[in-house]
Design a protein around this motif. Structure first.
Motif, PDB file in Angstrom:
ATOM      1  N   MET A 186       0.830  -1.195   0.000  1.00 17.02           N
ATOM      2  CA  MET A 186       0.000   0.000   0.000  1.00 17.02           C
ATOM      3  C   MET A 186       0.870   1.252   0.000  1.00 17.02           C
ATOM      4  O   MET A 186       1.884   1.323   0.683  1.00 17.02           O
ATOM      5  CB  MET A 186      -0.911   0.017   1.231  1.00 17.02           C
ATOM      6  CG  MET A 186      -1.891   1.190   1.240  1.00 17.02           C
ATOM      7  SD  MET A 186      -3.002   1.158   2.661  1.00 17.02           S
ATOM      8  CE  MET A 186      -3.983  -0.276   2.273  1.00 17.02           C
ATOM      9  N   ILE A 199      -1.818   6.659   1.554  1.00 15.11           N
ATOM     10  CA  ILE A 199      -3.189   6.172   1.528  1.00 15.11           C
ATOM     11  C   ILE A 199      -3.467   5.430   2.829  1.00 15.11           C
ATOM     12  O   ILE A 199      -2.707   4.561   3.233  1.00 15.11           O
ATOM     13  CB  ILE A 199      -3.428   5.229   0.328  1.00 15.11           C
ATOM     14  CG1 ILE A 199      -3.214   5.985  -0.981  1.00 15.11           C
ATOM     15  CG2 ILE A 199      -4.819   4.639   0.372  1.00 15.11           C
ATOM     16  CD1 ILE A 199      -3.318   5.109  -2.199  1.00 15.11           C
ATOM     17  N   HIS A 200      -4.547   5.784   3.495  1.00 14.49           N
ATOM     18  CA  HIS A 200      -4.943   5.101   4.714  1.00 14.49           C
ATOM     19  C   HIS A 200      -5.974   4.038   4.382  1.00 14.49           C
ATOM     20  O   HIS A 200      -6.738   4.161   3.435  1.00 14.49           O
ATOM     21  CB  HIS A 200      -5.575   6.089   5.706  1.00 14.49           C
ATOM     22  CG  HIS A 200      -4.687   7.250   6.033  1.00 14.49           C
ATOM     23  ND1 HIS A 200      -3.428   7.102   6.528  1.00 14.49           N
ATOM     24  CD2 HIS A 200      -4.905   8.584   5.935  1.00 14.49           C
ATOM     25  CE1 HIS A 200      -2.896   8.299   6.736  1.00 14.49           C
ATOM     26  NE2 HIS A 200      -3.771   9.211   6.374  1.00 14.49           N
ATOM     27  N   SER A 201      -6.046   2.994   5.190  1.00 10.90           N
ATOM     28  CA  SER A 201      -7.098   2.004   5.014  1.00 10.90           C
ATOM     29  C   SER A 201      -8.419   2.524   5.557  1.00 10.90           C
ATOM     30  O   SER A 201      -9.481   2.060   5.192  1.00 10.90           O
ATOM     31  CB  SER A 201      -6.717   0.696   5.714  1.00 10.90           C
ATOM     32  OG  SER A 201      -6.471   0.943   7.088  1.00 10.90           O
ATOM     33  N   THR A 202      -8.362   3.509   6.469  1.00 10.98           N
ATOM     34  CA  THR A 202      -9.568   4.163   6.963  1.00 10.98           C
ATOM     35  C   THR A 202      -9.354   5.663   6.903  1.00 10.98           C
ATOM     36  O   THR A 202      -8.228   6.140   6.942  1.00 10.98           O
ATOM     37  CB  THR A 202      -9.872   3.763   8.418  1.00 10.98           C
ATOM     38  OG1 THR A 202      -8.768   4.144   9.247  1.00 10.98           O
ATOM     39  CG2 THR A 202     -10.113   2.266   8.528  1.00 10.98           C
ATOM     40  N   PRO A 247      -7.679   9.712   2.371  1.00  7.42           N
ATOM     41  CA  PRO A 247      -6.263   9.648   1.997  1.00  7.42           C
ATOM     42  C   PRO A 247      -5.589  11.008   2.135  1.00  7.42           C
ATOM     43  O   PRO A 247      -6.194  12.044   1.867  1.00  7.42           O
ATOM     44  CB  PRO A 247      -6.307   9.199   0.529  1.00  7.42           C
ATOM     45  CG  PRO A 247      -7.610   8.492   0.394  1.00  7.42           C
ATOM     46  CD  PRO A 247      -8.555   9.213   1.304  1.00  7.42           C
ATOM     47  N   CYS A 261      -5.704  13.508  -0.612  1.00  7.97           N
ATOM     48  CA  CYS A 261      -7.020  14.072  -0.929  1.00  7.97           C
ATOM     49  C   CYS A 261      -7.438  15.201   0.012  1.00  7.97           C
ATOM     50  O   CYS A 261      -8.356  15.955  -0.310  1.00  7.97           O
ATOM     51  CB  CYS A 261      -8.094  12.985  -0.876  1.00  7.97           C
ATOM     52  SG  CYS A 261      -7.864  11.630  -2.043  1.00  7.97           S
ATOM     53  N   PRO A 291     -15.083   8.403   2.360  1.00  8.18           N
ATOM     54  CA  PRO A 291     -13.668   8.110   2.606  1.00  8.18           C
ATOM     55  C   PRO A 291     -13.217   6.776   2.020  1.00  8.18           C
ATOM     56  O   PRO A 291     -12.131   6.688   1.438  1.00  8.18           O
ATOM     57  CB  PRO A 291     -13.579   8.120   4.133  1.00  8.18           C
ATOM     58  CG  PRO A 291     -14.624   9.101   4.551  1.00  8.18           C
ATOM     59  CD  PRO A 291     -15.757   8.889   3.583  1.00  8.18           C
ATOM     60  N   SER A 292     -14.036   5.731   2.149  1.00 11.30           N
ATOM     61  CA  SER A 292     -13.627   4.426   1.619  1.00 11.30           C
ATOM     62  C   SER A 292     -13.555   4.447   0.094  1.00 11.30           C
ATOM     63  O   SER A 292     -12.691   3.794  -0.512  1.00 11.30           O
ATOM     64  CB  SER A 292     -14.595   3.336   2.085  1.00 11.30           C
ATOM     65  OG  SER A 292     -15.903   3.574   1.597  1.00 11.30           O
ATOM     66  N   VAL A 312     -10.366   6.172  -0.877  1.00  6.25           N
ATOM     67  CA  VAL A 312      -9.246   5.238  -0.727  1.00  6.25           C
ATOM     68  C   VAL A 312      -9.155   4.332  -1.949  1.00  6.25           C
ATOM     69  O   VAL A 312      -8.072   4.108  -2.507  1.00  6.25           O
ATOM     70  CB  VAL A 312      -9.396   4.403   0.562  1.00  6.25           C
ATOM     71  CG1 VAL A 312      -8.398   3.248   0.572  1.00  6.25           C
ATOM     72  CG2 VAL A 312      -9.195   5.278   1.790  1.00  6.25           C
ATOM     73  N   ALA A 369      -7.912   6.387  -4.853  1.00  8.05           N
ATOM     74  CA  ALA A 369      -6.533   6.836  -4.641  1.00  8.05           C
ATOM     75  C   ALA A 369      -5.512   5.741  -4.914  1.00  8.05           C
ATOM     76  O   ALA A 369      -4.354   6.029  -5.222  1.00  8.05           O
ATOM     77  CB  ALA A 369      -6.366   7.358  -3.214  1.00  8.05           C
ATOM     78  N   ARG A 370      -5.919   4.485  -4.811  1.00  7.96           N
ATOM     79  CA  ARG A 370      -4.981   3.384  -5.062  1.00  7.96           C
ATOM     80  C   ARG A 370      -4.459   3.397  -6.496  1.00  7.96           C
ATOM     81  O   ARG A 370      -3.373   2.883  -6.770  1.00  7.96           O
ATOM     82  CB  ARG A 370      -5.651   2.040  -4.759  1.00  7.96           C
ATOM     83  CG  ARG A 370      -5.966   1.820  -3.287  1.00  7.96           C
ATOM     84  CD  ARG A 370      -6.581   0.448  -3.062  1.00  7.96           C
ATOM     85  NE  ARG A 370      -7.155   0.334  -1.723  1.00  7.96           N
ATOM     86  CZ  ARG A 370      -6.461   0.078  -0.628  1.00  7.96           C
ATOM     87  NH1 ARG A 370      -5.157  -0.093  -0.715  1.00  7.96           N
ATOM     88  NH2 ARG A 370      -7.058  -0.007   0.545  1.00  7.96           N
TER      89      ARG A 370
END
Length: 229
Positions: free
Chosen positions: A2, A6-9, A12, A15, A31-32, A35, A38-39
């Protein structure tokens, strides 16, 4: 692996301060969903004259304009071109679900973009109705702007065309701050003439008249300050 930004929660990091996050396409995403998008996203800067999208070539990525000005062009078979539109932050660059582009997009100034994969965005639209609605709203807004510009090109005088162009740049060059009184023209005299359907000489004469009348000042042939709104 990852990416670090970028956060998993949560939202990001890339952003949080993004213009498109607050006023553009991504403003409707959770938010999800941010994410997920953003990946496959990258932020990058392109220089004036660089081609961002090519006419009649396949589209594999879309972009949000974060800063700068993009000019949209159509080419004729004999090599002549017509500038058919301008895009500013936080406009969305691309046409969803189209296989290839029907215009060439070129950086008119230094342009900052956030680009993401076509497949990721199209996946999001299938599960996020607000995203599809936001894209439809931008398309409708661009259609309204195109119709208004047709009126400018078809019915207004040369003086009115140049004044309308200056007003357009003032209102859009820094969308977060409102109409700007002082700014650099994003197009050369040649490009302005192309965009307005005028000759370079006519554009220069009208700018000189606006300056003589005290409506604006021009420094270094490019920097405009509006004195009389």
């Amino acid at each position: 692996m990852m990416r670090d930004d970028i956060h998993s929660t949560g939202i990001p990091v890339l952003c949080t301060s993004c213009e498109a996050r607050h006023r553009g396409l991504c403003g409707v995403l959770t938010p999800s969903e941010l994410v997920f998008l953003a990946r496959s996203s990258t932020k990058h800067v392109v220089q004036p004259g660089e081609e961002l999208v090519s006419e009649a070539l396949p589209i594999d990525r879309y972009s949000n304009v974060l800063s700068g000005v993009v000019k949209l062009k159509k080419m004729l078979s004999d090599g002549r071109q017509q500038i058919v539109g301008l895009q500013f932050a936080p406009d969305f660059l691309g046409r969803l679900f189209m296989i290839e582009s029907n215009v060439t997009a070129e950086a008119a100034t230094e342009v900052s973009l956030c680009s993401f994969s076509r497949s990721a965005l199209e996946q999001l639209t299938t599960r996020q109705p607000d995203l599809e609605r936001r894209l439809l709203q931008q398309t409708a807004r661009e259609l309204d702007q195109a119709r208004a510009w047709m009126l400018t090109l078809g019915r207004r005088t040369a003086a009115e065309k140049v004044a309308s162009f200056i007003l357009m740049i003032s209102e859009n060059i820094d969308p977060g701050a409102g109409p700007a009184k002082s700014f650099d023209l994003p197009l050369s005299r040649s490009d302005i003439a192309d965009f307005l359907g005028l000759t370079i000489e006519t554009v220069s004469r009208q700018l000189t008249k606006l300056r003589t009348d005290g409506v604006l000042t021009i420094e270094n042939n490019r920097h405009v300050t509006i004195e009389k709104p």
